[in-house]
Design an enzyme around this catalytic site. Structure first.
Site, mmCIF file in Angstrom:
data_model
loop_
_atom_site.group_PDB
_atom_site.id
_atom_site.type_symbol
_atom_site.label_atom_id
_atom_site.label_comp_id
_atom_site.label_asym_id
_atom_site.label_seq_id
_atom_site.Cartn_x
_atom_site.Cartn_y
_atom_site.Cartn_z
ATOM 1 N NE ARG A 170 31.847 -8.311 15.342
ATOM 2 C CZ ARG A 170 32.296 -7.069 15.402
ATOM 3 N NH1 ARG A 170 32.061 -6.359 16.489
ATOM 4 N NH2 ARG A 170 32.974 -6.541 14.411
ATOM 5 N NE ARG A 174 31.776 8.978 9.798
ATOM 6 C CZ ARG A 174 32.963 8.394 9.869
ATOM 7 N NH1 ARG A 174 33.545 7.954 8.782
ATOM 8 N NH2 ARG A 174 33.569 8.247 11.029
ATOM 9 N NE ARG A 229 34.167 9.617 14.545
ATOM 10 C CZ ARG A 229 34.394 8.307 14.502
ATOM 11 N NH1 ARG A 229 35.628 7.851 14.610
ATOM 12 N NH2 ARG A 229 33.393 7.460 14.349
ATOM 13 N NE ARG A 280 28.676 2.303 16.287
ATOM 14 C CZ ARG A 280 29.740 3.048 15.986
ATOM 15 N NH1 ARG A 280 29.631 4.356 15.897
ATOM 16 N NH2 ARG A 280 30.913 2.472 15.809
ATOM 17 C CE LYS A 308 36.941 -2.914 19.040
ATOM 18 N NZ LYS A 308 36.058 -1.767 19.376
#
Length: 223
Positions: free
Chosen positions: A88, A156, A123, A167, A13
């Site tokens: 949201r 992370r 990542r 999430r 996004k």
């Protein structure tokens, strides 16, 4: 053009928002930026927000709407805006509607959860510089080492698979219902509801960008 982007964490996004605001000359308005601006302005509303945040409480939807209304009346929003991080939830969308803050488009970027988990969990980051690698798409020359310094890369906490799954679950529970909310609104109030556009988010950044621009241009012609 007034629009909002929807999609799970990791769908891109933020990247696509930059393309959209450049293409259509509209500001990207984030909730965080709006709150900071209100506080810095020192208005009564800003002082109220500061007190709430200093106490560790969440800013209510009613206050957020007042901040949104003030922000979209600024001169740089004359061509429209891209709302980032609001709404949201369905109650937030309802408050927008009740306050006659009209959206033209709701763009949903869709990527399967399994692909998102692979994207995010792969990542790796060099903490000192912020350089980002990906085990599959942008691997370092030496596994788990920064190309420039040779120092170790880290994963992370937000990119751990269990955190990603949490999430995604929060998005599916709280934000994804907005899609049906806007689809139903379009069926019941076709003259006042935004157009929902679903975009396939699998592919290169450029491919997704072109899908969005093509869809928006087609919808604009039809309207």
């Amino acid at each position: 053009m007034r629009l909002v982007l929807l999609g799970c964490p990791g769908v891109g996004k933020g990247t696509q928002a930059k393309f959209i605001k450049q293409q259509y000359n509209i500001p990207q308005i984030s909730t965080g930026d709006m709150l900071r601006a209100a506080i810095n302005a020192g208005t009564p509303l800003g002082q109220q927000v500061k007190q709430i945040m200093d106490e560790g409480r969440l800013v209510s939807d009613d206050i957020m709407i007042e901040i949104v209304k003030a922000r979209i009346n600024e001169p740089d929003c004359v061509n429209g805006f891209l709302l980032d991080g609001f709404p949201r939830t369905i109650p937030q969308a309802e408050v927008l509607h009740e306050n006659h803050i009209h959206l033209d488009y709701v763009i949903e970027i869709s990527v399967p959860d399994a692909e998102l988990i692979k994207r995010l969990s792969g990542r790796r980051v060099h903490p000192a510089s912020g350089r980002v690698y990906h085990a599959e798409h942008n691997p370092p020359k030496v596994a788990d080492r920064d190309d420039v310094t040779g120092e170790p890369l880290i994963q992370r906490i937000d990119d751990h698979e269990d955190t990603i799954r949490k999430r995604l679950a929060v998005y599916h529970q709280q934000t994804e219902p907005l899609v049906n909310y806007y689809i139903n609104q379009a069926a019941n109030e076709p003259d006042h509801a935004p157009c929902h556009i679903k975009i396939n988010g699998v592919g290169t950044v450029e491919e997704v960008r072109e899908r969005i621009f093509t869809a928006l241009s087609r919808k604009s012609v039809l309207q």
